[in-house]
Design a protein around this motif. Structure first.
Motif, short mmCIF file in Angstrom:
data_model
loop_
_atom_site.label_atom_id
_atom_site.label_comp_id
_atom_site.label_asym_id
_atom_site.label_seq_id
_atom_site.Cartn_x
_atom_site.Cartn_y
_atom_site.Cartn_z
N ALA A 24 25.01 24.78 30.90
CA ALA A 24 24.77 25.47 32.17
C ALA A 24 24.22 24.51 33.21
CB ALA A 24 23.81 26.64 31.96
N ASP A 25 23.38 23.57 32.78
CA ASP A 25 22.84 22.58 33.72
C ASP A 25 23.94 21.79 34.41
OD1 ASP A 25 20.21 23.25 33.13
OD2 ASP A 25 19.94 21.65 31.67
N GLY A 27 26.84 22.98 35.21
CA GLY A 27 27.68 23.83 36.04
C GLY A 27 28.55 24.81 35.30
N GLU A 29 29.60 28.21 33.53
CA GLU A 29 29.17 29.60 33.64
C GLU A 29 28.82 30.09 32.24
OE1 GLU A 29 30.92 34.04 34.85
OE2 GLU A 29 32.27 32.31 34.71
N ARG A 60 17.60 28.94 31.29
CA ARG A 60 17.82 28.69 32.71
C ARG A 60 19.32 28.68 33.00
NH1 ARG A 60 16.27 23.92 29.98
NH2 ARG A 60 17.79 22.23 30.18
N ASN A 61 19.65 29.04 34.23
CA ASN A 61 21.04 28.92 34.71
C ASN A 61 22.03 29.83 34.00
OD1 ASN A 61 20.42 26.99 36.68
ND2 ASN A 61 20.62 25.30 35.23
N LYS A 62 21.55 30.88 33.32
CA LYS A 62 22.47 31.76 32.59
C LYS A 62 22.48 33.16 33.19
CE LYS A 62 21.36 29.31 28.28
NZ LYS A 62 20.88 29.45 26.89
N VAL A 332 11.56 27.24 39.96
CA VAL A 332 12.46 28.37 40.15
C VAL A 332 11.60 29.60 40.40
CG1 VAL A 332 14.29 27.43 38.68
CG2 VAL A 332 12.52 28.88 37.67
N THR A 344 14.54 20.19 33.41
CA THR A 344 15.91 19.92 33.84
C THR A 344 16.58 19.05 32.80
OG1 THR A 344 15.25 17.95 35.07
CG2 THR A 344 15.25 20.04 36.28
N ALA A 355 23.87 20.95 39.67
CA ALA A 355 24.11 22.37 39.94
C ALA A 355 22.80 23.02 40.37
CB ALA A 355 24.65 23.06 38.68
N LEU A 357 19.62 25.13 40.40
CA LEU A 357 18.85 25.62 39.26
C LEU A 357 18.48 27.09 39.47
CD1 LEU A 357 17.62 24.64 36.58
CD2 LEU A 357 15.51 24.19 37.81
N ARG A 358 18.81 27.92 38.48
CA ARG A 358 18.50 29.34 38.57
C ARG A 358 17.56 29.73 37.43
NH1 ARG A 358 23.87 29.14 38.36
NH2 ARG A 358 23.92 30.38 36.45
#
Length: 409
Positions: A24-25, A27, A29, A60-62, A332, A344, A355, A357-358
């Motif tokens: 995910a880090d 990019g 999905e 993260r990022n999911k 975040v 990260t 990408a 970060l979410r």
């Protein structure tokens, strides 16, 4: 770099989620499919702002969708997601995914190009494949604990869940290799990652020493098993490490500590001799450093070109100027709107932007979005909810489950 790659993540706790976080880090999905109770890591401390710090970091990022695979409609929904995916990741015990209806053979029949990664304690086949896997079990079985600690002390567990983490790392590496092969053949594959295999793969020098000598490496404490001076030493206010691997560096060290005659001493003439007389050499070095602070030792030896460093804790490492420059922690939005810090991924690529970060998702927070992307309308979603395929409309409370002592794969 992985934009356009879709990953369906059935994994939980650490090894599998770490694998998919790395993807995910870059990019990809990543759609995290959780049971109605959620990933166990949501209930494992430490907690900050009502949220598990471990879950926050590994997810993260999911996106998160809740699917009850034990319902017919839930299983059909999961298979529909996997039919449109590039990658599926699971870390159930071997055989469980098949029983749930999401095993490799089933999903590959729906999607021949699917890359399917299974992370388990001891592999999909073999005499130990049925066993549950916890990090400490793997550290014990693979020789890491036996090789760690003081020579006259007990075997010692490492201060990190290395078996889990390295298994996730190898899984992400295997997935990327399989995706590259798929570009050439058009066919997917089953990536079988055993924590046992991965932990021994991590133990590269231990395995190499055994392969060369036929003897298991011994515990040597805070020093190198075959070089000296190479390890931790005491100063007036703490500890530092030095790494000397050749005669030129040793000569520089001897001069820096005001004992140039050490370089001509037969006991220290070369690396094997220094290693054989490590205790005598240590006494000479610590006689010098015992009257100096760690900072003073680092200034003097650093100026002489000696590889030297203070022994830091994790807080000091992450709050250092170097960690800030490398961007190893990022902020975040937290669960209640406050800022939270998450790790990260550590690899930098020239000409590529990281990408965005979410934060880790709340349980099932992306369910409606994911279902709309599948082409389902409001009435269909309502029917899935009514039938229990999406679980109850309640989120997991952070303290519903007791904290586990060890981490499952």
């Amino acid at each position: 770099m992985l934009a356009g790659i879709r990953v369906i993540d059935f994994s939980r706790v650490l090894a599998g989620p770490y694998c998919t976080a790395l993807l995910a880090d870059l990019g990809a999905e990543v759609i995290k499919v959780e049971p109605p109770g959620g990933d166990d890591y949501r209930a494992i401390g430490p907690f900050a702002d009502g949220e598990s710090g471990l879950f926050r970091a590994m997810n993260r990022n999911k996106q998160s969708i809740v699917i009850d695979l034990k319902t017919e409609a839930g299983l059909a929904l999961a298979r529909s997601l996997c039919a449109r995916a590039d990658v599926v990741v699971e870390n159930f015990r071997p055989g469980v995914a098949d029983k749930l209806g999401i095993g490799y053979a089933t999903l590959q029949a729906d999607n021949p190009g699917l890359v399917y990664a299974s992370v388990s304690g001891f592999g999909q086949t073999g005499p130990e494949s049925h066993r549950p896997a916890y990090d400490i079990i793997l550290q014990a079985m693979c020789g890491l604990m036996d090789a760690t600690g003081a020579p006259d002390g007990p075997p010692t567990v490492l201060g990190e869940a290395v078996s889990d983490v390295v298994s996730g790392l190898f899984a992400s590496w295997g997935i990327l290799a399989a995706l590259l092969a798929r570009q050439r053949s058009g066919k997917g594959t089953h990536v079988d990652v055993s924590m046992f295999d991965a932990t021994l793969g991590l133990s590269a020098t231990l395995v190499a020493r055994y392969a060369a000598t036929g003897e298991a490496p011994r515990r040597v404490g805070n020093r190198h098993p075959s070089s000296a001076p190479f390890g931790a030493f005491r100063a007036a206010d703490g500890f530092y490490v030095v790494a000397v691997l050749n005669n030129k560096l040793f000569q520089a060290l001897a001069g820096a500590i005001g004992q140039p005659a050490l370089a001509a001493d037969p006991r220290f003439a070369n690396d094997p001799a220094r290693c054989a007389h490590e205790a005598d050499l240590r006494a000479c070095i610590e006689h010098w450093s015992a009257t100096r602070t760690v900072a003073q030792v680092n200034r003097v030896l650093g100026a002489a070109g000696i590889p030297v460093a203070p022994i830091r804790n994790v807080r000091q490492a992450l709050e250092s100027e170097l960690a800030a420059h490398r961007g190893l922690l990022a902020e975040v939005a937290g669960k209640h709107g406050s800022l939270a810090r998450v790790p990260t991924q550590p690899v930098k690529f020239s000409g590529q932007h990281a990408a965005p970060l979410r934060p880790a998702p709340a349980l099932g927070q992306d369910t409606d979005t994911i279902l709309r992307a599948l082409g389902l309308g409001p009435l269909q979603v309502q029917a899935l909810r009514a039938g229990g395929a999406l679980g109850p409309d309640t989120a997991l409370a952070p303290h519903d489950k007791p904290e586990l002592e060890n981490h499952h794969a």
